[in-house]
Design a protein around this motif. Structure first.
Motif, short mmCIF file in Angstrom:
data_model
loop_
_atom_site.label_atom_id
_atom_site.label_comp_id
_atom_site.label_asym_id
_atom_site.label_seq_id
_atom_site.Cartn_x
_atom_site.Cartn_y
_atom_site.Cartn_z
N THR A 78 -124.45 -34.08 14.97
CA THR A 78 -123.18 -34.80 14.90
C THR A 78 -122.35 -34.65 16.16
O THR A 78 -121.76 -35.62 16.64
N CYS A 79 -122.32 -33.43 16.73
CA CYS A 79 -121.49 -33.18 17.92
C CYS A 79 -122.08 -31.97 18.65
O CYS A 79 -121.60 -30.85 18.50
N TRP A 80 -123.14 -32.20 19.44
CA TRP A 80 -123.87 -31.06 20.01
C TRP A 80 -123.04 -30.24 20.99
O TRP A 80 -123.38 -29.10 21.30
N GLY A 81 -121.93 -30.78 21.46
CA GLY A 81 -121.06 -30.01 22.34
C GLY A 81 -120.53 -28.76 21.65
O GLY A 81 -120.40 -27.69 22.27
N LEU A 82 -120.22 -28.89 20.35
CA LEU A 82 -119.73 -27.73 19.60
C LEU A 82 -120.81 -26.67 19.41
O LEU A 82 -120.50 -25.51 19.16
N SER A 83 -122.08 -27.06 19.55
CA SER A 83 -123.16 -26.09 19.46
C SER A 83 -123.10 -25.06 20.58
O SER A 83 -123.68 -23.98 20.48
N PHE A 84 -122.40 -25.40 21.65
CA PHE A 84 -122.19 -24.47 22.76
C PHE A 84 -120.78 -23.88 22.77
O PHE A 84 -120.59 -22.71 23.09
N VAL A 85 -119.80 -24.70 22.44
CA VAL A 85 -118.41 -24.24 22.51
C VAL A 85 -118.15 -23.12 21.50
O VAL A 85 -117.52 -22.10 21.83
N VAL A 86 -118.62 -23.27 20.27
CA VAL A 86 -118.37 -22.25 19.25
C VAL A 86 -119.02 -20.91 19.60
O VAL A 86 -118.35 -19.88 19.55
N PRO A 87 -120.31 -20.87 20.00
CA PRO A 87 -120.86 -19.58 20.44
C PRO A 87 -120.14 -19.01 21.66
O PRO A 87 -120.00 -17.78 21.78
N GLY A 88 -119.65 -19.87 22.55
CA GLY A 88 -118.89 -19.39 23.70
C GLY A 88 -117.61 -18.69 23.28
O GLY A 88 -117.24 -17.65 23.83
N VAL A 89 -116.93 -19.26 22.31
CA VAL A 89 -115.71 -18.63 21.80
C VAL A 89 -116.03 -17.30 21.12
O VAL A 89 -115.31 -16.31 21.29
N ILE A 90 -117.13 -17.25 20.38
CA ILE A 90 -117.50 -16.03 19.66
C ILE A 90 -117.77 -14.89 20.63
O ILE A 90 -117.28 -13.76 20.45
N ILE A 91 -118.55 -15.13 21.70
CA ILE A 91 -118.86 -14.04 22.62
C ILE A 91 -117.62 -13.61 23.40
O ILE A 91 -117.46 -12.43 23.74
N ALA A 92 -116.72 -14.54 23.67
CA ALA A 92 -115.47 -14.17 24.35
C ALA A 92 -114.61 -13.28 23.46
O ALA A 92 -114.02 -12.29 23.93
N VAL A 93 -114.53 -13.60 22.19
CA VAL A 93 -113.78 -12.77 21.24
C VAL A 93 -114.40 -11.38 21.14
O VAL A 93 -113.70 -10.36 21.12
N MET A 94 -115.73 -11.31 21.12
CA MET A 94 -116.40 -10.02 21.08
C MET A 94 -116.16 -9.23 22.36
O MET A 94 -116.17 -8.00 22.35
N GLY A 95 -115.95 -9.92 23.47
CA GLY A 95 -115.59 -9.24 24.71
C GLY A 95 -114.25 -8.52 24.59
O GLY A 95 -114.08 -7.41 25.10
N ILE A 96 -113.30 -9.15 23.91
CA ILE A 96 -112.00 -8.51 23.68
C ILE A 96 -112.16 -7.30 22.77
O ILE A 96 -111.55 -6.25 22.98
N VAL A 97 -113.02 -7.43 21.74
CA VAL A 97 -113.30 -6.31 20.84
C VAL A 97 -113.92 -5.15 21.62
O VAL A 97 -113.59 -3.98 21.41
N CYS A 98 -114.82 -5.47 22.56
CA CYS A 98 -115.43 -4.45 23.41
C CYS A 98 -114.37 -3.70 24.20
O CYS A 98 -114.39 -2.47 24.27
N PHE A 99 -113.44 -4.41 24.79
CA PHE A 99 -112.39 -3.77 25.58
C PHE A 99 -111.53 -2.84 24.73
O PHE A 99 -111.10 -1.78 25.19
#
Length: 531
Positions: A215-236
């Protein structure tokens, strides 16, 4: 006095140090799972970037029509061709998709050699946080090409190269951290369970990407990108690099008596006189086998006398050089073995959904969902490899046994997968276990063993460099595998499987000398007991 609640009683069953170790285990598991979660979308989206054209693939189109009736119609960008997303809608789409894989993996392989050296000289928490935030940015950047209607091949290649470079911050950092917190006693089992983050990340990445791919393959990349960025904040906010940072004790080895003393952390190792230890002490004279048998405790250094005492601080040693790490016995052999083992694993990672689409005539979403079974098998394979290697105390032999079984299994997979969906499911589970088992063992327990080798004399800072060398060499194979698959697949998928079987044989070949050493030690030990 009132009885303690069950939850509080459970908490008091474990010591403060044990709770911290459990926390670090779970945190690093989630952190690296997010790395693999962000790598998986490209393999799922390939089936959408190039669709089967009606003129040349009428059979596949009928399958797509059946599935299209079950989903809501979605408005597509005006310049999306019937065969997919430009420029991947041409007949050379396999080569272009292979170039995307190669650009990411080649950058990852080159960056990995530098990442370990840099990581040893920087705080892990800061280094890993920056890497995760940057990885989130470049993962989402690929997906933005959909929303901004970008059809320039170099845009996607540059996004892959940048993402490959920043993703190298992950593996040396998390392995160093988990190696600092856990001793050798049951390292194979513990790290086998921990390394399932790779498969868990792949599964979650596949499911997330597959949800939007049609339906919208762009979100297939954007959502995982947001998830790993949030986990980066958790790491800090939460990552603790070393037990010493919060005054936790080192993990004592189960095979010797140890006395630990706060920040200085010294150890007294009492001599043992049983037959097995005698065999080990004799074998340690052979530097090629030393990495398989020594106590790899970060804070331990054995001397030639009967009792060894050391007080090695974590920050009191300098980082090891690249050539110094290569001289550690076993590093070169396991690195070259991983090169071919990872070639096989990453070929499946990047091309399996497309293979399932072509063979089973499924749409991109269903193929992505089915491909997760390979990673489910990988979870069990990694845990089984760690358990066996701990029990036998033979890392190389365990890897060799699984590699020996993997080659004929791949041949069976290529033949059986054409017989129907049920046969494909069974072979995906078996192949995932045998392919990912050696890969998981080498990148975790073996890397930690070699990174805390006796010859380093307690220098725990070497772990990051050793891990980077082993995984960096493996990443060369990870770059070659998908590239070769893209070049060979037009001549037939059977040829791709032949290439994978040859790679498995080469991986086994590089371990033969270490396997021979392990078996010779076992024979010497048996002979010693008989006399």
């Amino acid at each position: 006095m009132a009885q303690l609640p069950p939850g509080i009683r459970f908490i008091t069953l474990f010591s403060r140090d044990q709770w911290y170790r459990a926390f670090i285990f779970i945190l690093t598991f989630l952190l690296y799972a997010s790395f693999h979660l962000s790598r998986k979308p490209i393999s799922i989206v390939k089936g959408e970037l190039h669709k089967h054209c009606a003129a040349s693939h009428e059979v596949e189109l009928n399958s797509y029509r059946e599935y299209a009736a079950q989903i809501q119609p979605v408005k597509k960008p005006s310049n999306v061709s019937q065969c997919g997303w430009e420029p991947f809608d041409k007949n050379n789409y396999k080569q272009l998709l292979g170039a995307l894989d190669y650009s990411f993996l080649c950058a990852y392989a080159i960056g990995m050699y530098l990442s370990g050296i840099i990581g040893e000289r920087l705080p892990i928490r800061y280094y890993l946080t920056v890497g995760m935030l940057a990885s989130g940015l470049f993962t989402a950047m690929f997906g933005l090409g959909y929303f901004y209607n970008i059809h320039n091949l170099w845009f996607y290649i540059m996004a892959q190269i940048a993402n490959g470079l920043v993703q190298t911050t992950g593996w040396p950092s998390v392995v160093t951290c988990i190696g600092n917190w856990f001793g050798k006693g049951r390292r194979g089992l513990i790290m086998g369970m921990w390394n399932s983050h790779t498969s868990v990340g792949n599964i979650l990445g596949s499911l997330i990407a597959a949800y939007w791919v049609s339906t919208c393959w762009g979100l297939s990349f954007v959502v995982p990108g947001v998830i790993i960025a949030v986990m980066g904040i958790v790491c800090f906010l939460f990552l603790i690099e070393h037990p010493k940072d919060i005054s936790c004790s080192c993990t004592p080895s189960s095979s010797s008596k140890a006395f630990l003393n706060g920040a200085g952390r010294f150890r007294v190792q009492m001599p043992t006189l049983n037959a097995k230890e005698t065999c080990k002490s004799q074998t340690l004279q052979d530097p090629e086998m030393e990495h398989l048998l020594i106590d790899s405790e970060n804070c331990t250094m054995s001397l030639n006398s009967g009792t060894a005492v050391t007080a090695e601080g974590r920050h009191g040693t300098s980082a090891i050089s690249f050539l110094g790490a290569l001289r550690i016995p076993g590093v070169i052999e396991f690195s070259l073995c991983l090169l071919f083992a990872k070639l096989v694993s990453y070929t499946f990672l990047f091309w399996l959904p497309l293979y399932i689409t072509n063979v089973e005539h499924l749409d991109a979403k269903r193929a992505g969902d089915l491909s997760t079974l390979f990673d489910v098998g990988g979870i069990f394979g990694g845990i089984l490899a760690g358990l066996i290697s701990d029990r036998l105390e033979k890392r190389a032999s365990t890897c060799g046994m699984m590699l020996l079984l993997a080659a004929p299994t791949l041949y069976m997979f290529s033949a059986v997968s054409k017989m129907g969906l049920e046969a494909t499911i069974v072979m995906l589970l078996i192949s995932g276990a045998l392919v990912n088992g050696p890969y998981a063992l080498i990148t975790t327990a073996v890397s930690a063993d070699l990174g805390t080798h006796k010859s380093l004399k307690g220098n725990a800072r070497a772990l990051s460099t050793v891990t980077a060398i082993i995984d960096g060499t493996g990443s060369v194979g990870a770059a070659l595998g998908p590239l070769l698959a893209g070049l060979i697949s037009p001549s037939g998928w059977n040829n791709v499987f032949y290439m994978l079987m040859v790679a498995d044989a080469c991986a086994l070949l590089f371990l033969l000398r270490l396997i021979q050493k392990e078996l010779r030690c076992n024979a010497d030990y048996t002979l010693f007991k008989e006399h």
